[in-house]
Write a protein that holds these residues in place. Structure first.
Motif, short mmCIF file in Angstrom:
data_model
loop_
_atom_site.label_atom_id
_atom_site.label_comp_id
_atom_site.label_asym_id
_atom_site.label_seq_id
_atom_site.Cartn_x
_atom_site.Cartn_y
_atom_site.Cartn_z
N GLN A 227 0.82 -1.21 0.00
CA GLN A 227 0.00 0.00 0.00
C GLN A 227 0.85 1.27 0.00
O GLN A 227 0.51 2.25 -0.67
CB GLN A 227 -0.93 0.00 1.22
N PHE A 228 1.98 1.26 0.71
CA PHE A 228 2.81 2.46 0.79
C PHE A 228 3.53 2.75 -0.53
O PHE A 228 3.42 3.87 -1.05
CB PHE A 228 3.82 2.32 1.93
N ALA A 387 0.52 0.81 10.61
CA ALA A 387 0.46 1.41 9.28
C ALA A 387 0.79 2.90 9.30
O ALA A 387 1.09 3.48 8.25
CB ALA A 387 -0.93 1.19 8.68
N HIS A 388 0.75 3.51 10.49
CA HIS A 388 1.08 4.93 10.62
C HIS A 388 2.49 5.14 11.13
O HIS A 388 2.84 6.25 11.56
CB HIS A 388 0.08 5.61 11.56
N LEU A 390 5.22 5.35 9.58
CA LEU A 390 6.07 6.20 8.75
C LEU A 390 6.13 7.64 9.26
O LEU A 390 7.02 8.40 8.88
CB LEU A 390 5.56 6.19 7.30
#
Length: 442
Positions: A227-228, A387-388, A390
């Motif tokens: 996804q990223f 997922a957060h 980053l």
């Protein structure tokens, strides 16, 4: 009509009545308990909760004073989180546990029992959640809810109507259910009685309509990992195309919204490739299904619980995790500036839609059929939080994990993503408004 025909008809009616759930026509034979008894039980419960929480908070506060914890220190944050958890969790735990067993201590003291309106069994978890939501709205609109209950023909409260339960002035004989390979069937007698017999122990658990997902880890892992880079490639393509077309640099708010839409659109396309094309999975399979209005109304009290969980977990995170800059805050403020309307489209519309499909529909939907539900809730919330990562804002992870747990629970019992989308969008709306209107400083 002959005597034989009449006997045959009576026998058919009797067999049909015996096949019905024990409380399937409760309004005629099993009227709800009198209002004064339910009101007295509510007052009794309120007193127990108030006294219990006052004692618990006093003990924690006393221990903190004895330890001489400095104000603003990590220890003070932990104490504050514990006290808030007592205040919120005490209410939810007291009523949730009591209702799950068929009655709170206050109800049992007044000789009341709560059962499923249709079957007479002990209430299911989803009914307990809806009952908590109904109780919230009853208190929030107390004069209206009280008047409606008094003048309603069945005298049922809003909490009962929300959850499909009924409070009876009686004890209920046990009822057990067993799975015969095709359906759930009753294997024990059940009926309302005012004699002192054991409280109900049966609880009907119908088969899960969602069942085991058709997608596997070979779909979920690539989607989560890719996804990223896929979102980044989409944003780079937009930047390159804009420059090649000579359109110049767009307004910062417009450009940021465009990049967000493209990034999330690429993630949605990734889900479609792996699940839509490869597994023939529909949006309904991923949770984009119609939902009863009760669950949309329940989204508001669930939002309050989510905020409380976010605050408690956030304080614990600040206390135990390394300090880190508020990168997410800086990112939103620098991206959208003062363009509040555009920011809300990106953070409160686009992001909740795609993220709920990804983390609850795809990730939780895969986990829930392959492990116990509590483990699936925790696992999907962990993926949502990580997922957060980053942002490199470590204190952001615990509150996101807490909110992820609430969203997964709401999705599991509502069987739809829409209540979770409402909750997610509301949280993002409040945070975005606070950031861009200057009430929160990074």
């Amino acid at each position: 009509m002959s005597v034989d025909d009449r006997q045959t008809q009576v026998g058919a009616v009797t067999a049909d009545a015996q096949s019905r759930p024990p409380f399937g026509g409760y309004a005629n034979a099993h009227a709800p308990a009198p209002l004064w008894r339910r009101g007295a039980a509510a007052a009794f419960n309120g007193g127990i909760v108030a006294v219990g929480e006052l004692v618990a908070v006093s003990v924690v506060s006393g221990q903190a004073s004895t330890a001489q914890i400095d104000k603003g220190s990590p220890g003070a944050l932990v104490v504050a989180a514990i006290m808030q958890a007592i205040l919120v969790g005490g209410v939810l735990g007291y009523f949730g546990t009591g209702w799950y067993r068929g009655g709170t201590p206050g109800m049992r003291a007044l000789g009341l029992t709560m059962v499923d309106r249709e079957t007479g069994d002990l209430p299911r978890v989803e009914q307990l959640l809806l009952r908590l939501a109904g109780a919230f709205w009853s208190l929030a609109l107390l004069p209206l809810s009280l008047i409606d209950t008094v003048f309603a023909r069945d005298r049922r409260s809003w909490a009962d109507r929300f959850s499909g339960t009924v409070v009876l002035h009686s004890r209920i004989e046990p009822r057990w259910w067993s799975w015969n390979g095709a359906e759930w069937v009753p294997t024990g007698a059940s009926g309302a009685t005012t004699t002192a017999v054991p409280a109900p122990t049966g609880r009907r658990r119908p088969p899960d309509p969602l069942g085991r997902s058709r997608w596997t880890w070979t779909d979920v892992v690539p989607i989560v990992v890719l996804q990223f880079p896929v979102a980044l490639l989409g944003d780079l393509a937009v930047v390159k195309a804009t420059r090649a077309a000579g359109l110049g640099r767009p307004d910062p708010g417009v450009g940021s919204l465009l990049l967000d839409v493209v990034a999330y659109g690429m993630i949605a396309a990734l889900i479609w490739v792996f699940l839509g094309l490869r597994r023939k999975v529909s949006l309904r399979d991923l949770g984009m299904a119609a939902v009863r209005w009760r669950w949309i109304a329940a989204a508001i009290p669930a939002l309050i619980v989510g905020y409380a969980a976010e605050i408690i977990a956030g304080e614990l995170g600040i206390a135990v995790l390394p300090a880190s800059p508020a990168n997410q805050c800086h990112d939103i403020q620098s991206a959208y500036g003062t363009s509040l309307a555009l920011a809300l489209i990106g953070t409160a519309v686009v992001a909740p839609l795609v993220e709920e499909v990804l983390f609850r529909g795809v990730v939780f939907g895969w986990m829930r059929g392959r492990m116990p539900v509590p483990a699936a809730v925790v696992g999907s919330a962990a993926v949502f939080s990580l997922a957060h990562i980053l942002y490199l804002q470590w204190t952001l992870l615990p509150p996101l994990f807490a909110v992820g747990c609430v969203l997964a629970v709401v999705y599991h019992y509502s069987r739809s993503l829409w209540p979770g989308i409402v909750i997610h969008a509301s949280i993002n709306t409040v945070a975005t408004v606070a950031l861009l209107l200057g009430t929160v400083h990074c």
